[in-house]
Scaffold this motif. Structure first.
Motif, PDB file in Angstrom:
ATOM      1  N   THR A  99       1.101  -0.849  -0.330  1.00 27.15           N
ATOM      2  CA  THR A  99      -0.339   0.168   0.120  1.00 27.15           C
ATOM      3  C   THR A  99       1.035   1.451   0.109  1.00 27.15           C
ATOM      4  OG1 THR A  99      -0.313   0.478   2.403  1.00 27.15           O
ATOM      5  CG2 THR A  99      -1.720  -1.512   1.518  1.00 27.15           C
ATOM      6  N   GLN A 101       1.667   3.646   2.063  1.00 29.76           N
ATOM      7  CA  GLN A 101       2.185   3.605   3.483  1.00 29.76           C
ATOM      8  C   GLN A 101       3.019   2.738   3.599  1.00 29.76           C
ATOM      9  OE1 GLN A 101      -2.033   3.372   2.994  1.00 29.76           O
ATOM     10  NE2 GLN A 101      -1.839   5.772   2.618  1.00 29.76           N
ATOM     11  N   ALA A 102       2.723   1.405   3.762  1.00 31.50           N
ATOM     12  CA  ALA A 102       3.342   0.329   3.694  1.00 31.50           C
ATOM     13  C   ALA A 102       4.636   0.457   3.319  1.00 31.50           C
ATOM     14  CB  ALA A 102       2.742  -1.110   3.561  1.00 31.50           C
ATOM     15  N   ARG A 122       7.649  -9.966  11.107  1.00 30.29           N
ATOM     16  CA  ARG A 122       7.256  -9.927   9.551  1.00 30.29           C
ATOM     17  C   ARG A 122       9.187  -9.285   9.708  1.00 30.29           C
ATOM     18  NH1 ARG A 122       2.790  -5.549   8.223  1.00 30.29           N
ATOM     19  NH2 ARG A 122       0.989  -7.203   8.057  1.00 30.29           N
ATOM     20  N   ASP A 135       5.318   3.105   8.653  1.00 28.63           N
ATOM     21  CA  ASP A 135       4.553   1.831   8.281  1.00 28.63           C
ATOM     22  C   ASP A 135       3.365   1.763   9.400  1.00 28.63           C
ATOM     23  OD1 ASP A 135       4.677  -1.087   6.718  1.00 28.63           O
ATOM     24  OD2 ASP A 135       4.641  -1.426   8.969  1.00 28.63           O
ATOM     25  N   PRO A 136       2.388   1.528   9.182  1.00 25.76           N
ATOM     26  CA  PRO A 136       1.146   1.751  10.229  1.00 25.76           C
ATOM     27  C   PRO A 136       1.086   0.383  10.851  1.00 25.76           C
ATOM     28  CG  PRO A 136       0.548   0.621   7.997  1.00 25.76           C
ATOM     29  CD  PRO A 136       2.002   1.100   7.702  1.00 25.76           C
ATOM     30  N   ALA A 137       1.593  -1.158  10.267  1.00 30.42           N
ATOM     31  CA  ALA A 137       1.963  -2.339  11.723  1.00 30.42           C
ATOM     32  C   ALA A 137       3.171  -1.698  12.269  1.00 30.42           C
ATOM     33  CB  ALA A 137       1.970  -3.778  10.427  1.00 30.42           C
ATOM     34  N   ARG A 140       2.679  -0.253  15.218  1.00 34.66           N
ATOM     35  CA  ARG A 140       2.254  -0.199  16.636  1.00 34.66           C
ATOM     36  C   ARG A 140       2.897  -1.479  17.755  1.00 34.66           C
ATOM     37  NH1 ARG A 140      -3.699  -1.898  16.000  1.00 34.66           N
ATOM     38  NH2 ARG A 140      -4.562  -0.551  14.295  1.00 34.66           N
TER      39      ARG A 140
ATOM     40  N   LEU B  35      -2.845  -7.185  14.775  1.00 33.97           N
ATOM     41  CA  LEU B  35      -3.061  -6.642  14.029  1.00 33.97           C
ATOM     42  C   LEU B  35      -4.404  -6.167  13.064  1.00 33.97           C
ATOM     43  CD1 LEU B  35       0.579  -7.369  12.062  1.00 33.97           C
ATOM     44  CD2 LEU B  35      -0.156  -4.931  13.147  1.00 33.97           C
ATOM     45  N   GLN B  38      -6.876  -4.835   8.024  1.00 37.66           N
ATOM     46  CA  GLN B  38      -6.824  -4.093   6.822  1.00 37.66           C
ATOM     47  C   GLN B  38      -5.363  -3.609   6.364  1.00 37.66           C
ATOM     48  OE1 GLN B  38      -8.513  -3.362   9.617  1.00 37.66           O
ATOM     49  NE2 GLN B  38      -8.279  -0.933   9.903  1.00 37.66           N
ATOM     50  N   LEU B  39      -4.284  -4.140   8.101  1.00 38.34           N
ATOM     51  CA  LEU B  39      -2.992  -4.673   7.460  1.00 38.34           C
ATOM     52  C   LEU B  39      -2.568  -5.907   7.710  1.00 38.34           C
ATOM     53  CD1 LEU B  39      -1.568  -2.157  10.914  1.00 38.34           C
ATOM     54  CD2 LEU B  39      -2.265  -1.304   8.677  1.00 38.34           C
TER      55      LEU B  39
END
Lengths: 175, 233
Positions: A99, A101-102, A122, A135-137, A140, B35, B38-39
């Motif tokens: 994506t 953002q990723a 990952r 990166d959104p993941a 977190r 997670l 959507q991720l």
């Protein structure tokens, strides 16, 4: 809603059932990403190699697309048993961002005796610092632990060790 | 009011299981980081019949010249997501001990005979309705060094790939009425009886083949998008 069937450990003899499908070079068409080597070692809480783990990877192609439902069977998927020193190697393509953002990443799933549930993590790439930063993941993950997900770039490829426990314990995800 | 998302894995065995010492140095200590869907990739690997080995769905006749010893069983069932929709064309990989309780694996030194006509590994795909079946023999219980006089209940290992990336499951099928089940740290590692019961196949007289094979039914529910609570972000 039906309750999902619980997991159980793969046990010590998983290779009997799972080694028939070996890791293979991932040959996305078009091969937009550069060929890369990803290697690493699986280590337990004593820092000792785990000699009986299965590592599976799942990834997008160089354009950031996951294989379509009409792709060749097994496309985008790799699997290898670690060696006696807990080491694994994959030859693959570097995935593109999936994506805007990723950051580029490869999904890892780990099975072994002693693991009651598969462990999911990952790999991110050390040479993608700017993308990793947003990166959104990764966002977190507590800052202090993010480094466990970043594969170092070495002269022989990317190095991604998986620490099951200890001060360098790899971040695992609940998916 | 914001509802709290409940991971689909809630109620599964904890990673750290004191009665199963193999987990002691291997179970991660930190909580896994959730997670949202959507991720995650919406799909996992695709599988097709072209890569399955010939005869992979009949574990009793995989070695030319003979057939496997033991009680012949037909295992069948349906693989679905949490909404009950079929997991079509899902890959199921199987491995198990022979009728005497011995695996064809160099690390298994149990003093029980190997069966020259039994390998103990197979693969099947579910059909468009999510249904699968395979033929095998009932595995024996086998001893393990986990605790004094420890024996694993009879079981068949299952590995499944559903359509979604999160629909990956590795588990074990157990047999009804096995007296070893309440003594098994791995089975009992799942805290709730109702969840454990989902790992026990049901004897199925309707699919039992006259003068040929007993049948067991083992339905599997995979996680994935449909299994994810709607309020999980």
């Amino acid at each position: 809603m039906r309750r999902p069937t619980p997991a159980q450990t793969a046990g010590p003899y998983y290779s009997l059932g799972l080694d028939w499908w070996q890791a293979h070079p991932i040959t996305h068409e078009p091969p937009a990403g550069a060929a890369i080597c990803v290697r690493g070692q699986v280590l337990d809480g004593d820092g000792a190699p785990v000699p009986d783990a299965l590592v599976e990877i799942w990834q997008a192609n160089g354009a950031g697309d996951y294989p379509t439902r009409s792709a060749a069977a097994g496309e985008g998927f790799g699997r290898v048993s670690v060696d006696a020193e807990g080491r694994y190697t994959f030859l693959t393509h570097k995935p593109g961002p999936t994506t805007p953002q990723a950051a580029p990443h490869i999904h890892f799933t780990l099975l072994a005796r002693g693991l009651m549930n598969p462990l999911v993590t990952r790999l991110y790439f050390a040479d993608e610092a700017a993308r990793n930063h947003r990166d959104p993941a990764l966002a977190r993950v507590p800052l202090a632990r993010r480094a466990t997900l970043i594969a170092a770039l070495t002269p022989t490829g990317y190095c991604f060790d998986i620490h099951l426990q200890g001060p360098l314990e790899t971040v695992f995800f609940d998916v | 009011m914001k509802r709290v998302a409940r991971p689909a894995t809630r109620g599964w065995a904890p990673n750290q299981l004191p009665a199963y010492p193999s987990s002691t140095k291997r179970a991660p200590q930190a909580a896994a980081i959730a997670l949202p869907p959507q991720l995650l990739p919406s799909q996992g690997p695709r599988w097709g019949p072209e890569q399955l080995r010939a005869g992979a769905g009949d574990l009793t006749t995989q070695v030319p010249g003979g057939t496997a010893q033991g009680q012949r069983i037909l295992v069948h069932g349906r693989v679905s997501d949490a909404a009950g929709r079929p997991e079509a064309h899902a890959l199921i990989e199987l491995w198990q001990a022979n009728a005497a309780g011995r695996y064809l694996h160099a690390a298994d030194q149990h003093a029980a005979p190997l069966d020259p006509y039994f390998i103990g590994a197979g693969q099947v795909l579910t059909d468009a309705q999510g249904c699968y079946e395979f033929l095998s023999i009932e595995p024996g219980a086998y001893p393990w060094g986990n605790h004094p006089n420890g024996w694993r209940p009879k079981h068949i290992h299952f590995s499944l790939f559903g359509a979604g990336f999160a629909a990956r499951l590795v588990t074990q099928l157990y047999f009804p009425g096995d007296p070893l089940l309440p003594l098994d740290p791995i089975f009992m590692g799942i805290p709730q009886a109702a969840a454990r019961a989902r790992l026990v196949a049901k004897f199925d007289l309707t699919r039992t083949q006259p003068a040929w094979a007993l049948a067991y039914r083992f339905d599997v529910v995979l996680r994935g998008c449909a299994a994810t609570p709607l309020d999980a972000h």
